[in-house]
Each structure stands twice: as structure tokens, then as C-alpha cells.
Design an enzyme around this catalytic site. Structure first.
Site, PDB file in Angstrom:
ATOM      1  N   ARG A   1     -13.423  -4.392  12.073  1.00 39.82           N
ATOM      2  CA  ARG A   1     -13.960  -4.152  10.729  1.00 39.82           C
ATOM      3  C   ARG A   1     -13.767  -5.426   9.911  1.00 39.82           C
ATOM      4  NH1 ARG A   1     -11.004   0.880  10.930  1.00 39.82           N
ATOM      5  NH2 ARG A   1      -9.250  -0.519  11.266  1.00 39.82           N
TER       6      ARG A   1
ATOM      7  N   GLU B   1      -1.244  -0.013  11.633  1.00 38.01           N
ATOM      8  CA  GLU B   1      -1.206   1.439  11.462  1.00 38.01           C
ATOM      9  C   GLU B   1      -1.482   2.093  12.815  1.00 38.01           C
ATOM     10  OE1 GLU B   1      -3.555   3.153   8.347  1.00 38.01           O
ATOM     11  OE2 GLU B   1      -3.014   1.611   6.889  1.00 38.01           O
TER      12      GLU B   1
ATOM     13  N   ASN C   1      -3.167   5.524  13.813  1.00 35.16           N
ATOM     14  CA  ASN C   1      -3.927   6.632  13.241  1.00 35.16           C
ATOM     15  C   ASN C   1      -3.972   7.808  14.202  1.00 35.16           C
ATOM     16  OD1 ASN C   1      -5.458   5.516  10.630  1.00 35.16           O
ATOM     17  ND2 ASN C   1      -5.320   3.885  12.152  1.00 35.16           N
TER      18      ASN C   1
ATOM     19  N   ARG D   1     -10.267  -5.838   2.247  1.00 34.61           N
ATOM     20  CA  ARG D   1      -9.939  -4.645   3.032  1.00 34.61           C
ATOM     21  C   ARG D   1     -10.852  -4.503   4.250  1.00 34.61           C
ATOM     22  NH1 ARG D   1     -10.443  -0.381  -1.686  1.00 34.61           N
ATOM     23  NH2 ARG D   1     -12.221  -1.753  -2.064  1.00 34.61           N
TER      24      ARG D   1
ATOM     25  N   LYS E   1       0.839  -1.201   0.000  1.00 34.18           N
ATOM     26  CA  LYS E   1       0.000   0.000   0.000  1.00 34.18           C
ATOM     27  C   LYS E   1       0.874   1.251   0.000  1.00 34.18           C
ATOM     28  CE  LYS E   1      -0.739  -0.847   4.964  1.00 34.18           C
ATOM     29  NZ  LYS E   1      -1.752  -1.119   6.010  1.00 34.18           N
TER      30      LYS E   1
ATOM     31  N   ASP F   1      -4.731   0.245  14.533  1.00 38.72           N
ATOM     32  CA  ASP F   1      -5.312  -0.789  13.689  1.00 38.72           C
ATOM     33  C   ASP F   1      -4.589  -2.102  13.984  1.00 38.72           C
ATOM     34  OD1 ASP F   1      -7.002   1.055  12.629  1.00 38.72           O
ATOM     35  OD2 ASP F   1      -5.992   1.216  10.695  1.00 38.72           O
TER      36      ASP F   1
END
Length: 317
Positions: free
Chosen positions: A229, A285, A287, A237, A163, A277
């Protein structure tokens, strides 16, 4: 006579938010419940004049009303350093305009305002690169411009995620397996043929079952529930913006360990509201720009995370 605290927010157009999901609105409603004076700004309302940070701000009223959730007053020029707290909630992309905005907000901070999150931290803590400060919390990760090194990383791990460093919301995230004939094209695209840095990480298969969990930290302390999620059947994703389903769950021991490793340093750097995350027990990650997940967790578990953040802000003030 008690003077009410003042709180300004820098955000994307409030008329365009999704009422049911917007974390910034949850924060503003929590501040309004304390009768704080609210002010509204967008990036174009900010300026720097002879070293002084100014904002063309409008008084803001917010309501828990899905049809009419805000009212704005007439613009007024305010010295941003005279406001008690400024929420920087402008969504990425983290581009040069975002950096210039952080400079203006840093001048406001130096003049006395508490800026959440701290402008210097916003500049220093790229949400993907900053995981390198906590390698003990992360799966194998490579950040490079070298496409051959990316190919070797893929060969060594068999399956990876690739990414860009500046993306958000699941944009331009690729899952590659060894032997994939599209791999070179992906590496060329992400690095612009070796001209830009990009990131590759070992693929964590747990995402398919347990999802990509958002662990929220308020002043270094974790909220006791995470928002998992779960990707849809036709996507890999774990991003709500990419169609993943949000499902709350209690924190586990690994989540709490990760929060203990990362949270205190972030709090010490003035990062009061952060989202980790986590996939398969590894942080992918960190954030810091405008983390989300408040509304979903509030609804599922009867929480008021916005009020927890306001408590932290009051302590800092």
C-alpha cells in the site's frame, strides 16, 4: 448421501460492502463454488441462551455480479454449534460489543463449530500489542501511558509514528519529528492525558517508496505475493482506506522469514487468516480481526485466495 458443509458468516451489512474490494465476499464466493450451505448474520443476530449460542440466520446466496451480489432468505433460529464453520468477519472497532460477540462465538466453538478466526485469539491478539510476542520481527516500539516516556522515545529516534491501540484504516496515525511543537498535543490526545495506553514506533522511511505491505497468512503459510500500500503524495499513511494505492509484489526473503517466525504460532492458536503489515522488513501490526487484500491480489496475479482458505478450513473440519 453426502451432507454439504455449512458455513456462516458474521459481518457488517453485506449490502454496504465494496464489491470489487471486499475480502469477505471473496471467501463466500469460494465457499459457494464448493456448493457449501451459506448463512448470514450480523452482530445483532447473535444470542446466548442458557449457555447455548444461537443465531437468527438467513440463508445466503452470493454471485460474482457487481450489481447484485447476494440474496438473503427468511430468518431462522439456528444453534451456532451445529454449523460446521463460522467466519467472524465483523470489522473493528474492537470494543466491548466485539468482546461479547467473541464470547458467544466461543460457546459455538465449544459446541462443535470451527470459528475463523478463533474467538479467544481475537480477544488475546490485539493487532498492535501482539507484535510484542515477536520483538525480533519489529522495529523499536513503545506502548505506554507515560507522555514523558513518549517524548524521550521521540528524542531518541528522531522521527516516530504514534497511534492509538484500537484504531484501524489509518485513523489517528501521527508522524512526528524531534522538535515538533505538536508532539505534546499528540501524546495528550492519544493517551487522554495519561489515562490510556498508546503506541509509538520508530519511523520507517521505506514506506514512502515501497509502502506498507500486507502479507497474508492462511493457516500459517504465506500467500506468495504481498499487497504493497503506497501512500499518496500528500499523506504518510499506507492504508487503502486512507487513499493509499495497492500494488502487488512477490514476497522477498525477509517476508518469508517473518512469516516463518510468526505464522506457525498463529496457526497453532487457530488463527487461519491473518495479515502481517510489513514496512522496511519490519512487522508493524498483526491483523487478526478481518484482514483484507484478497481481491486486489487475486486480480493482479490470477490467484484464488478464498479457495486457499477454504482448503485450510476443509482440512481443519
Amino acid at each position: 448421501m453426502t451432507v454439504r458443509p455449512s458455513l456462516a458468516v458474521v459481518m457488517d451489512p453485506i449490502a454496504d460492502i465494496k464489491y470489487a474490494k471486499d475480502s469477505t465476499l471473496a471467501m463466500l464466493l469460494a465457499a459457494a463454488a464448493r456448493n457449501w450451505d451459506l448463512w448470514y448474520l450480523e452482530q445483532h443476530d447473535l444470542s446466548l441462551r442458557d449457555g447455548v449460542a444461537w443465531g437468527r440466520a438467513r440463508a445466503l446466496t452470493v454471485r460474482a455480479d457487481p450489481v447484485s451480489w447476494f440474496t438473503l432468505g427468511e430468518p431462522q433460529d439456528l444453534r451456532l454449534g451445529e454449523i460446521n464453520c463460522i467466519l467472524m468477519r465483523k470489522d473493528p472497532p474492537f470494543d466491548t460489543e466485539y468482546i461479547y460477540t467473541s464470547y458467544i462465538l466461543e460457546r459455538a466453538e465449544l459446541a462443535g463449530a470451527l470459528v475463523v478466526n478463533r474467538p479467544r485469539g481475537l480477544r488475546d491478539m490485539n493487532e498492535k500489542v501482539y507484535t510484542a510476542w515477536f520483538p525480533q520481527c519489529c522495529a523499536p516500539t513503545l506502548i505506554t501511558r507515560d507522555m514523558a516516556d513518549m517524548a524521550a522515545f521521540l528524542a531518541g529516534h528522531g522521527k516516530i509514528v504514534a497511534k492509538p491501540l484500537h484504531g484501524m484504516g489509518g485513523r489517528s496515525i501521527f508522524v512526528l519529528e524531534a522538535g515538533d511543537k505538536n508532539a505534546n498535543v499528540v501524546f495528550e490526545t492519544l493517551t487522554d492525558y495519561g489515562q490510556r495506553f498508546a503506541i509509538v514506533q520508530r519511523y520507517l522511511p521505506e514506506i514512502a517508496e515501497t509502502g506498507d505491505s500486507r502479507v497474508l497468512l492462511v493457516d500459517g503459510e504465506p500467500i506468495p505475493y504481498a499487497l504493497a500500500r503506497i501512500p499518496g503524495a500528500s499523506d504518510h499513511r499506507g492504508n487503502l482506506a486512507a487513499g493509499a494505492k495497492g500494488q502487488g509484489r512477490p514476497l522477498n526473503d525477509r517476508d518469508r522469514w517473518l512469516a516463518a517466525e510468526i505464522g506457525p504460532k498463529l496457526a497453532a492458536e487457530g488463527m487461519l487468516f491473518v495479515g502481517l503489515d510489513v514496512i522496511g522488513g519490519f512487522v508493524t501490526e498483526i491483523n487478526v480481526t478481518s484482514p483484507t487484500g484478497i481481491r486486489e491480489l487475486d486480480k493482479q496475479f490470477g490467484l484464488n485466495i478464498g479457495a486457499v482458505l477454504m482448503d485450510a478450513i476443509e482440512r481443519r473440519l
